[in-house]
Design an enzyme around this catalytic site. Structure first.
Site, PDB file in Angstrom:
ATOM      1  N   ASP A 142       0.840  -1.187   0.000  1.00 54.02           N
ATOM      2  CA  ASP A 142       0.000   0.000   0.000  1.00 54.02           C
ATOM      3  C   ASP A 142       0.884   1.249   0.000  1.00 54.02           C
ATOM      4  O   ASP A 142       2.079   1.190   0.269  1.00 54.02           O
ATOM      5  CB  ASP A 142      -0.896  -0.020   1.240  1.00 54.02           C
ATOM      6  CG  ASP A 142      -2.229   0.677   1.028  1.00 54.02           C
ATOM      7  OD1 ASP A 142      -2.384   1.366  -0.007  1.00 54.02           O
ATOM      8  OD2 ASP A 142      -3.117   0.535   1.879  1.00 54.02           O
ATOM      9  N   GLU A 186       3.107   6.963  -2.396  1.00 55.47           N
ATOM     10  CA  GLU A 186       2.928   8.130  -3.269  1.00 55.47           C
ATOM     11  C   GLU A 186       3.308   9.448  -2.586  1.00 55.47           C
ATOM     12  O   GLU A 186       3.031  10.523  -3.120  1.00 55.47           O
ATOM     13  CB  GLU A 186       1.455   8.234  -3.715  1.00 55.47           C
ATOM     14  CG  GLU A 186       0.875   6.972  -4.302  1.00 55.47           C
ATOM     15  CD  GLU A 186       0.101   6.122  -3.290  1.00 55.47           C
ATOM     16  OE1 GLU A 186      -0.514   5.128  -3.693  1.00 55.47           O
ATOM     17  OE2 GLU A 186       0.140   6.481  -2.081  1.00 55.47           O
ATOM     18  N   ASP A 245      -8.670   3.477  -3.705  1.00 59.79           N
ATOM     19  CA  ASP A 245      -9.785   3.702  -2.780  1.00 59.79           C
ATOM     20  C   ASP A 245     -11.037   4.253  -3.464  1.00 59.79           C
ATOM     21  O   ASP A 245     -11.389   5.434  -3.325  1.00 59.79           O
ATOM     22  CB  ASP A 245      -9.342   4.643  -1.665  1.00 59.79           C
ATOM     23  CG  ASP A 245      -8.221   4.049  -0.816  1.00 59.79           C
ATOM     24  OD1 ASP A 245      -7.985   2.832  -0.940  1.00 59.79           O
ATOM     25  OD2 ASP A 245      -7.606   4.784  -0.040  1.00 59.79           O
TER      26      ASP A 245
END
Length: 793
Positions: free
Chosen positions: A433, A436, A499
């Site tokens: 996950d 970024e 998401d």
């Protein structure tokens, strides 16, 4: 730290909310663009030019070379160009040797391979590319210079706050469509869009923010362009500033881009992925169903879901555990949470005996106050700023965390080793996950800045975890479940869409994002069935998402509320079970085309334009897709069951009724909840098997579904490997397949009753004909030499 301030810090430094101005703004920046060739030489099969700029200042140094017969690279800088480096974005320097020729006539240099004619106009500077017939398929945009007050300049650079940014502009034809740029959630045809390629934790999937930025595009004119950079990049694709051009700006002091000529879009993807890399074939179990939730809080919950999946007869291969496998606020220090998940080795073994692989969550940020943080701090393994201070950012729980610097070989080895014990205990894969949040002012161990490395960070991060999995399970067994991405990320499958919200609108955006990602050279991707966040999805939304989610390259249920199918009522449970069984039955087809993807770079999920490039109707279609080359899927994107889809020219076989439909038309329909429009394309071979509960079980009966007008071919790759070919000529339908000792049921659809059937080498066990469905139904064993079946019509 004050809560309000911290939230602002999270917004700006973690979520990377950034403003973007236009590429061309004469009021703010100084521009220098290529004006005329001052001198040129040929050296090492490269044309090297010194080009004056307008206004006149330091000249541009430009280098043009062929990387293959259909690929040309341009490099430009001020003064001496840096040494060309392939890594980390490319895996090879060229596609093939090229014998290029160069001639000069009047004010034009002609630099040519056998397939591309590069024409360099000396004054004014202009680069054009033509095919063998003389058709211009790529041309720098010079007309923008005529727009005095709102110019669009060709190749050049601008000075922004003392820093150099390079830019380029390409002519965009009136009817030209543009695809790619990574995972973008808007319309698949990017014409009219302005795209900032700067990864971010988007927190959504319904805007221009993106987790995966890839500076590669292809157009309906038959060329592709890859800007070889990891730096921040801005593309204006026939957008509001200039409808007639594609302009791009790179936050770097030099520019490198490669133009690929197809004209076939598949061939462009093949060349691009040959240079930037292709994945190894992911393990078969990864193509089974992944079940997940954000989050299972303890071992009991995980084992309860495992038991219900088996008792409800829902095929499933992977259970994922989100951060709760670690202690709260310890995300991510790799220390096991014994209180919530006691005796992990015992848990892994119990679930493994039930046929489940286990995926564990992680992020590449280490929170203060943990042993792992102190280790990293002591050894210099974290990102620093220009003053050599460790950078801290807030993570999703607003904990202060440091960012692992994967360009430091020791840090990379240290981080990789954190996974090994968990893998040896029984974990099979990690969900990578985040990734970024690298700030622009960061300074990496390799000397590069955050501007240069922000997008590239995902490649280093996921490669490190991928290598850890391979170290334990063997070469070719690597796998991750990543969120962020950049050019080259396809080498480290799989990524998912992030998401999304639990709405039909977001579901449509996720589909568009996947299709754009496919057109960016990435064959393996997934998304959260049901949507990730928001209110619990309605049973209808859950079912509609699951239907096409189970006809995606990889399939995972995940969300902040439960995503197990029994949570949505008996009807949803029944439909979900049937579509999961459908996916498992199609695994021979899916895996065969996954193998093809690894060999060629052609994605499993394909927008219609990739299969019907010459049909102008399909250029902007992004709410239906091909699953492999043979199955057309039209997801239902509303609660009411209304659907509108286009069937390209040719014959199609309705999956459910097995009736033929003539294509070349739009269809409006309303379908019941248990149906999604699904069609077999003519000239298709679809291998299937009896579905299993997990992929550790033995496969049963094999079936071959054949819908052929003249010929079809499949390179079958599953538990066996052999070619399958069907050919119709002179009233004889011929099937070649094998070798195989298995019994195969072969179904030929839309066929007349045969006069005679002949089987050579293999054993023909039985034959029957269904006059209602016009179906020939055979049972045969190809045997160890393979067999030839001839059906005389």
């Amino acid at each position: 730290m004050e809560n309000g301030y911290f939230s602002k810090k999270y917004y700006s430094e973690y979520l990377h909310k950034t403003e973007r101005g236009p590429i061309f703004d004469r009021l703010r920046w100084k521009y220098h663009y290529a004006s005329q060739v001052d001198s040129w030489v040929v050296h090492d099969d490269k044309v090297k030019l010194v080009v004056e700029t307008e206004p006149k200042t330091n000249p541009l140094h430009i280098e043009v070379s062929f990387l293959g017969g259909q690929a040309l690279m341009l490099r430009a800088g001020i003064g001496r160009l840096p040494t060309f480096e392939t890594e980390p974005l490319m895996v090879k320097k060229s596609l093939e040797p090229v014998e290029a020729s160069i001639t000069e006539s009047n004010d034009v240099l002609n630099f040519s391979s056998s397939m591309i004619f590069c024409q360099i106009q000396k004054k004014p500077w202009c680069l054009k590319l033509k095919d063998k017939k003389g058709r211009i398929f790529f041309e720098e945009y010079l007309s923008g210079i005529l727009r005095n007050w709102f110019p669009v300049y060709p190749l050049g650079y601008k000075i922004v706050d003392g820093e150099t940014h390079f830019f380029e502009s390409v002519y965009l034809k009136p009817n030209e469509s543009v695809y790619g740029f990574g995972e973008r959630f808007g319309p698949i045809d990017k014409r009219g869009q302005t795209l900032l390629l700067w990864n971010s934790d988007t927190t959504l999937t319904s805007s221009d923010r993106s987790y995966k930025s890839i500076p590669f595009y292809l157009t309906s004119e038959g060329y592709g362009l890859f800007v070889k950079t990891g730096s921040k990049t801005l593309f204006e694709v026939g957008s509001e500033y200039s409808y007639n051009s594609i302009s791009f700006e790179v936050w770097d002091d030099h520019l490198e881009y490669i133009v690929f000529y197809g004209p076939d879009l598949k061939h462009i993807l093949k060349m691009y992925t040959e240079l930037t890399g292709r994945p190894h074939l992911p393990p078969l179990w990864s193509f089974g169903l992944w079940m997940s939730r954000s989050m299972y809080r303890n071992r009991e919950e995980v084992e309860d879901v495992a038991q219900k999946l088996r008792s409800q007869q829902i095929p499933c291969d992977v259970l994922h555990i989100d951060p709760s496998w670690m202690k709260p606020k310890h995300y991510c220090d790799f220390e096991w949470n014994e209180e919530a998940f006691p005796k992990p080795e015992d848990m892994f073994e119990k679930l493994r005996n039930m046929g489940f692989k286990i995926s564990l969550w992680e992020q590449p940020y280490v929170p203060k106050g943990t042993v792992m943080y102190e280790e990293g701090l002591k050894n210099g393994f974290f990102l620093k700023d220009k003053e050599n201070r460790v950078i801290h950012i807030p993570d999703f729980e607003l904990c202060e965390v440091a960012i692992v610097d994967f360009t430091n070989p020791k840090a990379r080895e240290w981080y990789k080793n954190k996974h090994l014990d968990l893998l040896r205990k029984g974990a099979s894969v990690f969900k990578c996950d985040m990734g970024e949040a690298v700030p622009e002012h960061a300074v990496f161990h390799n000397g590069k800045t955050g501007v240069e490395m922000h997008n590239l960070y995902s490649l280093y991060y996921q490669a490190t975890v991928f290598e850890a999995v391979e170290e334990v399970y063997g070469k070719g067994s690597g796998l991750v479940w990543g969120r962020s991405g950049c050019a080259g990320i396809q080498r480290y499958p799989v990524q998912w869409s992030g998401d999304s919200h639990t709405t039909f609108g977001d579901m449509a955006c996720v589909l568009r994002g996947g299709l754009s990602y496919s057109m960016s050279g990435v064959p393996f991707w997934s998304h959260d069935i049901g949507g990730f966040q928001g209110p619990k999805p309605s049973p209808t939304l859950y079912v509609r998402w699951a239907q096409w989610g189970l006809l995606s390259p990889h399939s995972r249920c995940h969300g902040t509320t439960p995503r197990e199918p029994w949570e949505y009522g008996e009807e949803a449970l029944r439909i979900f079970r049937e579509f999961t069984r459908l996916r498992y039955s199609l695994l021979p087809y899916i895996y065969s085309h996954a193998y093809e993807s690894c060999e060629t770079g052609i994605p499993i999920v394909r927008p219609l334009v990739l299969e019907y490039q010459d049909d102008p109707t399909v250029r902007s279609i992004d709410f239906e897709y091909f699953f492999g080359p043979s199955l057309l899927v039209a997801p239902v994107l509303n609660e009411e069951g209304h659907v509108e889809y286009y069937l390209p020219r040719g014959k199609w076989l309705d999956w459910w009724s097995k009736k033929t439909v003539e294509g070349g038309c739009w269809i409006r329909d309303s379908v019941p909840l248990h149906i999604i429009p699904l069609f077999i394309r003519e000239n298709s071979i679809i291998p299937r098997t009896a579905p299993v509960q997990h992929l550790g079980e033995k496969f049963g009966e094999m079936t071959l579904e054949v819908f052929v007008r003249d010929k079809a071919f499949l390179n079958y790759f599953f538990d066996e490997s052999f070619p399958i070919e069907v050919l119709r000529e002179n009233s004889v339908l011929k099937l070649k397949m094998g070798p195989s000792e298995k019994t195969w049921r072969v179904m030929f659809y839309d066929e007349n009753k045969p006069l005679k059937i002949k089987c050579t080498e293999g054993d023909l066990l039985s034959y029957k004909y269904d006059s209602k469905l016009n179906t020939i139904d055979l049972n045969l064993i190809p045997k160890n030499k393979g067999c030839i079946v001839e059906i005389i019509e």
